[in-house]
Design an enzyme around this catalytic site. Structure first.
Site, PDB file in Angstrom:
ATOM      1  N   ASP A  28       6.426  -0.183  -5.081  1.00 17.95           N
ATOM      2  CA  ASP A  28       5.453  -0.626  -4.052  1.00 17.95           C
ATOM      3  C   ASP A  28       6.161  -1.833  -3.411  1.00 17.95           C
ATOM      4  OD1 ASP A  28       3.059  -1.896  -2.802  1.00 17.95           O
ATOM      5  OD2 ASP A  28       1.968  -0.441  -3.827  1.00 17.95           O
TER       6      ASP A  28
ATOM      7  N   ASN B  60      -6.982   5.994  -5.504  1.00 18.77           N
ATOM      8  CA  ASN B  60      -8.126   5.823  -4.674  1.00 18.77           C
ATOM      9  C   ASN B  60      -8.240   7.000  -3.853  1.00 18.77           C
ATOM     10  OD1 ASN B  60      -8.307   2.797  -5.725  1.00 18.77           O
ATOM     11  ND2 ASN B  60      -6.606   2.384  -4.309  1.00 18.77           N
TER      12      ASN B  60
ATOM     13  N   GLN C  22      -8.492   3.964  -0.348  1.00 18.59           N
ATOM     14  CA  GLN C  22      -7.199   4.588   0.109  1.00 18.59           C
ATOM     15  C   GLN C  22      -6.931   4.326   1.454  1.00 18.59           C
ATOM     16  OE1 GLN C  22      -7.713   8.955  -0.172  1.00 18.59           O
ATOM     17  NE2 GLN C  22      -5.701   9.177  -0.187  1.00 18.59           N
TER      18      GLN C  22
ATOM     19  N   HIS D 234      -1.487   9.676  -4.219  1.00 20.49           N
ATOM     20  CA  HIS D 234      -0.692   8.923  -4.793  1.00 20.49           C
ATOM     21  C   HIS D 234      -1.439   8.089  -6.066  1.00 20.49           C
ATOM     22  CE1 HIS D 234      -2.191   6.400  -1.541  1.00 20.49           C
ATOM     23  NE2 HIS D 234      -1.981   5.203  -2.277  1.00 20.49           N
TER      24      HIS D 234
ATOM     25  N   HIS E 185      -1.089   4.543  -8.411  1.00 17.28           N
ATOM     26  CA  HIS E 185      -0.445   3.244  -8.566  1.00 17.28           C
ATOM     27  C   HIS E 185      -0.435   3.456 -10.005  1.00 17.28           C
ATOM     28  CE1 HIS E 185      -1.188   1.453  -4.747  1.00 17.28           C
ATOM     29  NE2 HIS E 185      -2.163   2.464  -4.518  1.00 17.28           N
TER      30      HIS E 185
END
Length: 139
Positions: free
Chosen positions: A32, A88, A95, A101, A103
């Site tokens: 990230d 999310n 989101q 995706h 995390h």
């Protein structure tokens, strides 16, 4: 299916450079750019799914085992004491990129801000009513 204008489709498929931790035919795991903690990564399918509700069964079946592998690597390689999985769905849930995706956030234990919510209250009647309203859509 991939979407030409989706930044995560482009990253997951190598069109936009990223620091990649892991890649296979179906997924890419990248670091990230704005990490919650040292080692925070995103697990991204190479195919486009806007959110969890759009994942096909095979992709969904592979997400958690891969996340577990990454979590074990965080514990062994980074000395993480644990990790969070955060996913999310929809803007109201936080989101910001409409591509599924996950995390994976390593936790080291001391002084880190965690994802928290203020516990509320509900009655048995409220829970029953909610169950009835949602349950009809599970059939």
């Amino acid at each position: 299916m991939r979407e030409q204008n989706c930044i995560f489709c482009r990253i997951a498929n190598g069109e936009i450079p990223s620091t990649t931790l892991y890649e296979d035919a179906r997924f890419r795991v990248i670091f990230d750019l704005s990490p919650a903690t040292r080692g925070h990564v995103l697990l991204i399918p190479k195919e486009h799914y806007a959110d969890l509700t759009e994942l096909d069964t095979e992709t969904a079946r592979e997400v958690l085992p891969l996340a577990a592998r990454i979590g074990r690597a965080m514990k062994a390689g980074l000395g993480a004491a644990g990790f969070n999985l955060v996913q999310n769905n929809g803007e109201a849930a936080g989101q910001t990129v409409r591509h599924f995706h996950l995390h994976i956030i390593p936790r080291y234990g001391a002084g880190e801000e965690l994802l928290l919510w203020k516990p509320g209250e509900s009655t048995a009647e409220e829970r029953e009513a909610l169950s009835s309203r949602m349950g009809e859509y599970l059939r």
